[in-house]
Structure formats: structure tokens, C-alpha cells
Write a protein that holds these residues in place. Structure first.
Motif, short mmCIF file in Angstrom:
data_model
loop_
_atom_site.label_atom_id
_atom_site.label_comp_id
_atom_site.label_asym_id
_atom_site.label_seq_id
_atom_site.Cartn_x
_atom_site.Cartn_y
_atom_site.Cartn_z
N ILE A 255 2.84 43.85 12.56
CA ILE A 255 3.75 43.92 11.42
C ILE A 255 5.06 43.27 11.83
O ILE A 255 5.51 43.42 12.96
N ALA A 256 5.63 42.51 10.92
CA ALA A 256 6.90 41.84 11.20
C ALA A 256 7.94 42.32 10.19
O ALA A 256 7.70 42.31 8.99
N TYR A 257 9.09 42.72 10.72
CA TYR A 257 10.22 43.13 9.88
C TYR A 257 10.87 41.88 9.30
O TYR A 257 11.18 40.94 10.03
N ARG A 258 11.10 41.86 8.00
CA ARG A 258 11.69 40.69 7.34
C ARG A 258 12.98 41.00 6.60
O ARG A 258 13.52 40.12 5.95
N GLY A 259 13.47 42.26 6.68
CA GLY A 259 14.77 42.52 6.09
C GLY A 259 14.86 43.86 5.37
O GLY A 259 13.86 44.51 5.09
N PHE A 260 16.12 44.24 5.09
CA PHE A 260 16.43 45.46 4.35
C PHE A 260 17.61 45.17 3.44
O PHE A 260 18.65 44.69 3.89
N LYS A 261 17.41 45.43 2.16
CA LYS A 261 18.50 45.21 1.21
C LYS A 261 18.29 46.12 0.01
O LYS A 261 17.18 46.23 -0.51
N ASP A 262 19.37 46.78 -0.42
CA ASP A 262 19.35 47.65 -1.60
C ASP A 262 18.24 48.70 -1.54
O ASP A 262 17.57 48.97 -2.54
N GLY A 263 18.00 49.25 -0.35
CA GLY A 263 17.00 50.30 -0.18
C GLY A 263 15.58 49.80 -0.03
O GLY A 263 14.65 50.59 0.12
N ILE A 264 15.38 48.48 -0.07
CA ILE A 264 14.03 47.91 0.02
C ILE A 264 13.83 47.29 1.40
O ILE A 264 14.65 46.50 1.87
N VAL A 265 12.73 47.68 2.06
CA VAL A 265 12.35 47.12 3.36
C VAL A 265 11.28 46.06 3.10
O VAL A 265 10.30 46.31 2.40
N TYR A 266 11.49 44.87 3.67
CA TYR A 266 10.53 43.77 3.53
C TYR A 266 9.77 43.60 4.83
O TYR A 266 10.37 43.47 5.90
N LEU A 267 8.42 43.63 4.75
CA LEU A 267 7.56 43.55 5.92
C LEU A 267 6.44 42.54 5.67
O LEU A 267 6.02 42.33 4.53
N THR A 268 5.94 41.96 6.75
CA THR A 268 4.78 41.07 6.69
C THR A 268 3.70 41.62 7.59
O THR A 268 3.95 41.88 8.76
N LEU A 269 2.50 41.80 7.03
CA LEU A 269 1.34 42.20 7.83
C LEU A 269 0.66 40.94 8.36
O LEU A 269 0.55 39.95 7.65
N GLN A 270 0.19 41.00 9.61
CA GLN A 270 -0.41 39.84 10.26
C GLN A 270 -1.77 40.21 10.84
O GLN A 270 -2.10 41.37 10.98
#
Length: 192
Positions: A143-158
Motif C-alpha cells: 500500500i502506498a500513501y498518496r496524501g491527506f486532505k480535508d479528512g480524506i486519506v488517499y492510498l494506492t494498493l499494489q
């Protein structure tokens, strides 16, 4: 040498365990045959013509079969390729090193983060590293962390987790629930 295999939650992917280190640190995903040219091992697996993704973890290789391909025929081919590679001690990457290979860093963020959220981001990354990444690696992915903004966590599964039918459930019910429990500022997890 004996190579074990494990099923993954993604029915199209198998996890191959050569009983030795694959990547000295980090992970590497090859999503196309062109990406696979960076690694003789990945290229050989793609050369079967029946593979759509190859993923190197610390001690495993996950391979995702193309739609309609039977693992009954493909599995022995992949095992033979892996045996040849590890017995011959061939380099994992072209040129013998990973130097010069462009790998998207986890620092490649999808959103611009607020510096005031640094403590929240640190908590999220700690949970991803200690609780989520080991579980996802157990399923043949990362899993790759791609950011956090306005309470939303963005992730990429690989790896095997990319394109898995249960990936949405993993993100929404597993990871989102965990992060919301420990980090109250998290309101949602989205695939990036």
C-alpha cells in the motif's frame, strides 16, 4: 530450492515465496511488459504472454494472470522462471542494480497537504506501516500513501491487491475503519 505458492484474495494473483530475499528494501510493481524491461525476472514472467502484473516484495513475488488464463498452466511456467532466476543468482534489475530505475516514490502525493496536518499524517503513516502494510504484504501486495486532505486519506494498493475484487472492501471497511478509530480526523479513505 523449493518455491512455495500462496493464494491471495485476488483470484487472478498468486504469491510465490522463494525462501529468500527478493527486494532488499521497499517494493517494486511492474504493471506493464514495458515496465518489466527494468528487471530480467519481471520481463521473463511477462514473456509468458499470460501475465498483467508482477510485484516484488521483501520475500515474495506476486504475479497476476491475464483474464481467462488458468493458473494450472501458468503456475509451472512461473515457478520454472523463478527457480532459474534464483538458482543462477541473476541480478534482479537490468545492469545489476536498481540505480537509474525510476520508481514512483511514496512521496508522490495526489493532493497538496496542509502543513498543519503533519501530526495527523505522521499518525496515519505509523498505522499504515505497523498495522496495514504487514497485512497487505501477507496477501501479496503493498500500500502506498498518496496524501491527506480535508479528512480524506488517499492510498494506492499494489501487487496482488491492485485490481482485487475485495480491494474496495479492504480500503473501505478494513483500512478506513482502522484509521477512523485511531485518528478521529480521518473521515474517509479513497483509492488514488
Amino acid at each position: 530450492m523449493f518455491i512455495e505458492t500462496e493464494t491471495t484474495p485476488n483470484p487472478a494473483a498468486l504469491k510465490f515465496l522463494p525462501g529468500r530475499q527478493v527486494m532488499p528494501s521497499g517494493t517494486r510493481e511492474f504493471a506493464t511488459p514495458e515496465d518489466g524491461e527494468a528487471s530480467p525476472l519481471a520481463q521473463a514472467i511477462f514473456d509468458t504472454g499470460e501475465v498483467v502484473n508482477v510485484f516484488f516484495g521483501g520475500d515474495f513475488v506476486s504475479v497476476t494472470a491475464a483474464p481467462g488464463v488458468s493458473w494450472t498452466d501458468l503456475k509451472p511456467q512461473v515457478v520454472a522462471i523463478l527457480l532459474d532466476h534464483f538458482v543462477s543468482e541473476a541480478p534482479l534489475f537490468a545492469g545489476g542494480t536498481a540505480a537509474g530505475i525510476s520508481v514512483p516514490a511514496e512521496d508522490d502525493l495526489m493532493v497538496e497537504e496542509n502543513p498543519d496536518d503533519a501530526d495527523i499524517v505522521a499518525q496515519i503513516n505509523e498505522l499504515l506501516e505497523t498495522r496495514v502494510r504487514p497485512a497487505v504484504a501477507g496477501d501479496g501486495g503493498d500500500i502506498a500513501y498518496r496524501g491527506f486532505k480535508d479528512g480524506i486519506v488517499y492510498l494506492t494498493l499494489q501487487g496482488a491487491c491492485s485490481g482485487c475484487p475485495s480491494s474496495t472492501a479492504t480500503l473501505k471497511h478494513g483500512i478506513e475503519g482502522l484509521l477512523k478509530h485511531y485518528v478521529p480526523e480521518v473521515v474517509e479513505v479513497r483509492a488514488a
